[in-house]
Design a protein around this motif. Sequence first.
Motif, PDB file in Angstrom:
ATOM      1  N   TRP A  62      46.666  68.825  41.279  1.00 58.60           N
ATOM      2  CA  TRP A  62      46.760  70.249  40.840  1.00 58.60           C
ATOM      3  C   TRP A  62      47.194  71.195  42.131  1.00 58.60           C
ATOM      4  O   TRP A  62      46.927  70.784  43.051  1.00 58.60           O
ATOM      5  N   LYS A  66      42.588  74.250  38.562  1.00 62.19           N
ATOM      6  CA  LYS A  66      42.171  72.826  38.433  1.00 62.19           C
ATOM      7  C   LYS A  66      42.446  72.306  36.957  1.00 62.19           C
ATOM      8  O   LYS A  66      42.701  71.411  36.670  1.00 62.19           O
ATOM      9  N   GLN A  69      45.692  70.744  36.047  1.00 60.70           N
ATOM     10  CA  GLN A  69      46.021  69.338  37.051  1.00 60.70           C
ATOM     11  C   GLN A  69      46.461  68.339  36.142  1.00 60.70           C
ATOM     12  O   GLN A  69      46.691  68.509  34.559  1.00 60.70           O
TER      13      GLN A  69
END
Length: 354
Positions: A62, A66, A69
Amino acid sequence: MIGDGMCNMPLQVDLEINGTDKTELQEGARSIALKVHPEWSKDTLQFQVYTSGITNQLIGVWQDEKNSQLLVRVYGQGTDLFIDREAERKNIEVLHKVGCAPELLAVFKNGICYAFTIGIPTTTTSIVQEPVWKGVTQEMAKFHKTEGGDVTKASLFPKIQHFLNLIPEKFDEARQKRLEERKYTKVRLGKEISDLEKCLTTLGCPIVFSHNDILLGNVIWDELTRKASFIDFEYGAANYQAYDIANHFNEFAGVDEVDYNLYPSKEFQCRWLCSYLAHYFGKSETEIDEKEIEKWYIWTNKFALASHLFWGTWAFVQAHYSYIDFDFLEYGIIRFDEYFRRKEEFLGLSPKEQ
């Protein structure tokens, strides 16, 4: 494989990633991520290697958030011998269309890249919490109602037989000695598979499109939305409906430290099955008859035996082919030990006399 679905075609990337080397795994994942998101900066990417899987290597990539990602999954050594990768990709695409799978973003020579599923994998502790297991019953019922493909033939016993055929006649000396001490020869296992098939195929259990690998790490729980999702569809195929449930219950024991004392009690199973059947048949839980629950309880525990044979033979194949640092031989022995420990009890289950 389930029926064709129309959705955005994943990118085709001419790349092979070495999943056994962490640096090469990261560099390969970087290349895939920049193909999917060319606007990302290669110098600001962040990575996380996930180790819950024991078949493949999985890494997340990512840039800023996050939760945005991408997941890059590199197939394990030799897994093409027993997993139909083309069928897996088509399954993901169709399941994504009905809300049961993340989007498939890219395909490369020895793996795939797909969208992240928000949440955290369940554990032996969380899977028995009511909001979580009820979320699983809802998602599994939805999954089992996915239409398409040939559901007249269950994949279970042909797949177990295929695994058995792939087990070498002899392992190296140390491993072979461990197997011979337990008397887990191919001949003995072949007889057990044949005998169990005769028992289970006469039960009349329905066949549906099944996940076939709903272990705890493949169940993602999103606390915010109170929703359970499934990931990893490489074993997805038509199968006996009760098998998917049975296999999930077996996985309550965990993988790294297997403890079959965690196998769910009859009381828990019956509550779980009531919830599942209500979702599957579109009824309220009060409308689910106790006789129906009892029938599914019997089916489920008998098919739990087949789950042990499936993953036991699978583990012996992995012990021969896989480079992943995991004692597959010991795991297979644990599964066969539990099969023989429960065999008489589960095969002896029958409906209560009215």
